[in-house]
Design a protein around this motif. Structure first.
Motif, mmCIF file in Angstrom:
data_model
loop_
_atom_site.group_PDB
_atom_site.id
_atom_site.type_symbol
_atom_site.label_atom_id
_atom_site.label_comp_id
_atom_site.label_asym_id
_atom_site.label_seq_id
_atom_site.Cartn_x
_atom_site.Cartn_y
_atom_site.Cartn_z
ATOM 1 N N UNK A 1 0.846 -1.194 0.000
ATOM 2 C CA UNK A 1 0.000 0.000 0.000
ATOM 3 C C UNK A 1 0.882 1.245 0.000
ATOM 4 N N UNK A 2 0.596 2.174 -0.899
ATOM 5 C CA UNK A 2 1.373 3.406 -0.977
ATOM 6 C C UNK A 2 1.100 4.282 0.237
ATOM 7 N N UNK A 3 2.169 4.901 0.752
ATOM 8 C CA UNK A 3 2.053 5.771 1.906
ATOM 9 C C UNK A 3 2.700 7.113 1.602
ATOM 10 N N UNK A 4 2.182 8.168 2.244
ATOM 11 C CA UNK A 4 2.785 9.488 2.109
ATOM 12 C C UNK A 4 2.875 9.936 0.664
ATOM 13 N N UNK A 5 4.090 10.284 0.229
ATOM 14 C CA UNK A 5 4.313 10.767 -1.132
ATOM 15 C C UNK A 5 4.583 9.643 -2.128
ATOM 16 N N UNK A 6 4.519 8.394 -1.698
ATOM 17 C CA UNK A 6 4.703 7.280 -2.626
ATOM 18 C C UNK A 6 3.598 7.274 -3.680
ATOM 19 N N UNK A 7 3.969 6.965 -4.917
ATOM 20 C CA UNK A 7 2.977 6.806 -5.977
ATOM 21 C C UNK A 7 2.394 5.399 -5.975
ATOM 22 N N UNK A 8 3.210 4.421 -5.531
ATOM 23 C CA UNK A 8 2.824 3.019 -5.575
ATOM 24 C C UNK A 8 3.749 2.253 -4.638
ATOM 25 N N UNK A 9 3.424 0.998 -4.371
ATOM 26 C CA UNK A 9 4.296 0.145 -3.560
ATOM 27 C C UNK A 9 3.976 -1.303 -3.889
ATOM 28 N N UNK A 10 4.875 -1.939 -4.667
ATOM 29 C CA UNK A 10 4.638 -3.332 -5.053
ATOM 30 C C UNK A 10 5.484 -4.304 -4.240
ATOM 31 N N UNK A 11 6.175 -3.793 -3.218
ATOM 32 C CA UNK A 11 6.871 -4.671 -2.288
ATOM 33 C C UNK A 11 8.220 -5.177 -2.748
ATOM 34 N N UNK A 12 8.715 -4.724 -3.915
ATOM 35 C CA UNK A 12 10.049 -5.159 -4.326
ATOM 36 C C UNK A 12 10.929 -3.952 -4.625
ATOM 37 N N UNK A 13 12.179 -4.209 -4.958
ATOM 38 C CA UNK A 13 13.139 -3.136 -5.222
ATOM 39 C C UNK A 13 13.682 -3.250 -6.638
ATOM 40 N N UNK A 14 12.753 -3.449 -7.566
ATOM 41 C CA UNK A 14 13.094 -3.600 -8.971
ATOM 42 C C UNK A 14 12.288 -2.604 -9.786
ATOM 43 N N UNK A 15 12.972 -1.769 -10.548
ATOM 44 C CA UNK A 15 12.288 -0.797 -11.404
ATOM 45 C C UNK A 15 11.987 -1.412 -12.762
ATOM 46 N N UNK A 16 11.015 -0.818 -13.455
ATOM 47 C CA UNK A 16 10.655 -1.290 -14.777
ATOM 48 C C UNK A 16 9.476 -2.237 -14.781
ATOM 49 N N UNK A 17 8.865 -2.453 -13.604
ATOM 50 C CA UNK A 17 7.700 -3.342 -13.519
ATOM 51 C C UNK A 17 6.419 -2.563 -13.235
ATOM 52 N N UNK A 18 6.457 -1.259 -13.506
ATOM 53 C CA UNK A 18 5.298 -0.410 -13.266
ATOM 54 C C UNK A 18 5.416 0.430 -12.015
ATOM 55 N N UNK A 19 6.248 -0.030 -11.058
ATOM 56 C CA UNK A 19 6.467 0.701 -9.811
ATOM 57 C C UNK A 19 7.946 0.609 -9.465
ATOM 58 N N UNK A 20 8.625 1.737 -9.428
ATOM 59 C CA UNK A 20 10.075 1.746 -9.267
ATOM 60 C C UNK A 20 10.494 1.377 -7.846
ATOM 61 N N UNK A 21 11.792 1.194 -7.658
ATOM 62 C CA UNK A 21 12.325 0.864 -6.336
ATOM 63 C C UNK A 21 12.213 2.033 -5.370
ATOM 64 N N UNK A 22 11.895 3.218 -5.884
ATOM 65 C CA UNK A 22 11.641 4.370 -5.023
ATOM 66 C C UNK A 22 10.159 4.734 -5.023
ATOM 67 N N UNK A 23 9.325 3.747 -5.389
ATOM 68 C CA UNK A 23 7.860 3.859 -5.280
ATOM 69 C C UNK A 23 7.276 4.957 -6.164
ATOM 70 N N UNK A 24 7.763 5.012 -7.412
ATOM 71 C CA UNK A 24 7.213 5.902 -8.432
ATOM 72 C C UNK A 24 6.687 5.054 -9.584
ATOM 73 N N UNK A 25 5.601 5.499 -10.206
ATOM 74 C CA UNK A 25 5.133 4.815 -11.406
ATOM 75 C C UNK A 25 6.214 4.904 -12.479
ATOM 76 N N UNK A 26 6.438 3.805 -13.204
ATOM 77 C CA UNK A 26 7.419 3.848 -14.281
ATOM 78 C C UNK A 26 6.952 3.007 -15.464
ATOM 79 N N UNK A 27 7.601 3.237 -16.606
ATOM 80 C CA UNK A 27 7.277 2.536 -17.843
ATOM 81 C C UNK A 27 8.546 1.910 -18.399
ATOM 82 N N UNK A 28 8.500 0.616 -18.697
ATOM 83 C CA UNK A 28 9.643 -0.075 -19.273
ATOM 84 C C UNK A 28 9.655 0.124 -20.781
ATOM 85 N N UNK A 29 10.795 0.579 -21.301
ATOM 86 C CA UNK A 29 10.966 0.807 -22.733
ATOM 87 C C UNK A 29 12.186 0.016 -23.188
#
Length: 308
Positions: A1-29
């Motif tokens: 569950x996203x908290x505070x200023x987090x955009x998202x929280x998928x529970x892992x520390x891998x970017x490029x899966x829709x939610x970055x390791x710093x809890x921001x929405x991201x897009x894999x290209x």
């Protein structure tokens, strides 16, 4: 569950899966070759929430010098207003980290860049992240910029890697005075991909910023010039990390191709003092000063924070 200023929280520390390791929405290209030079078809414009999946897998032979060199990967960033952006490389498949074997070089060029790179060069970085990862944190004016990524020796392969592009959240201008723990700036307390504008007026001046680091996370803090055209080696800044009592734990100064930074992120942090191994939140203080006592003039800067 996203908290505070987090955009998202998928529970892992891998970017490029829709939610970055710093809890921001991201897009894999995924990269499209060729993308070695600015006018190549694969040198596309990415957004500031992209993760580029790429590889450096081709060697070219230069007949004039008799040497081989590895390919470049290039892409464009074109902000519509002045921003602060972080471009960070990772080559581990399971987490946002690097293996400590392969090194990267990342640089930025003006929109008039051609094949003569030096004429349009703005700023570059290498070997300033974890495990020989590289981080380019920079201000950008509202115009196109070319980003180039290469293997740092220019002669080897990187079979696969990710380049995370992050727009930092502008938390405004430091509030003076902030030269003591009691008066330290706390607008970036959460450390979630945040940046603030500051200035050092004298050799004795110090700006302090508070950041809370959750358990099993680390802090990366970096200070760069407020001008995109000022390189790290021309930028006389120093950054230090203080504990809860104000005791200095470590400090670095600006150097060629690496602005002053502390980094406690990753599995094996470059600076262990910036990692939180406890079971409770840890409050750290980042101190920004001039790198050399007695330097004349005001030093404008941007300080950037990431908690991962």
């Amino acid at each position: 569950m996203a908290e505070g200023r987090e955009h998202c929280d998928d529970g892992n520390r891998l970017s490029g899966d829709g939610c970055s390791s710093t809890c921001r929405f991201d897009d894999l290209v995924s990269e499209v070759e060729p993308n070695d030079y600015p006018n190549d078809a694969g040198s596309v414009t990415l957004t500031t929430s992209s993760v580029l999946a790429a590889g450096i897998n081709t060697l070219y032979y230069d007949e004039s010098s008799g040497h081989s060199f590895s390919e470049y990967d290039t892409f464009w960033l074109a902000p519509v207003e002045p921003v602060v952006v972080r471009v960070e490389t990772f080559n581990r498949a399971d987490t946002d980290d690097c293996d400590g074997i392969t090194g990267f070089y990342v640089d930025m060029h003006r929109e008039d860049v051609a094949e003569v790179w030096d004429e349009a060069f703005l700023r570059g970085s290498y070997d300033n992240g974890n495990g020989r990862c590289t981080v380019l944190t920079t201000t950008m004016q509202a115009r196109p910029h070319l980003i180039r990524i290469m293997e740092d020796t220019g002669t080897s392969f990187i079979p696969s890697y990710r380049a995370q592009i992050t727009l930092l959240d502008d938390r405004g201008v430091e509030t003076e005075p902030n030269d003591s723990l009691a008066r330290a700036e706390h607008a970036a307390l959460d450390g979630l991909d945040a940046t603030m504008l500051g200035a050092i007026g004298s050799a004795e001046d110090v700006d302090l910023y508070l950041v809370d680091v959750p358990p099993n996370r680390g802090l990366r803090a970096e200070v760069v010039h407020n001008s995109e055209a000022t390189t790290c080696d021309a930028f006389n800044a120093r950054i230090a990390l203080l504990d809860e009592a104000g005791v200095e734990l470590l400090a670095t100064a600006s150097a060629p191709n690496a602005c002053a930074f502390v980094d406690g992120t990753g599995e094996v942090p470059r600076h262990e003092a910036a990692a939180n191994r406890s079971l409770a939140d840890r409050r750290l203080t980042v101190a920004v000063t001039k790198g050399s006592a007695g330097l004349a003039g005001t030093l404008p800067y941007r300080v950037a924070f990431t908690v991962r």
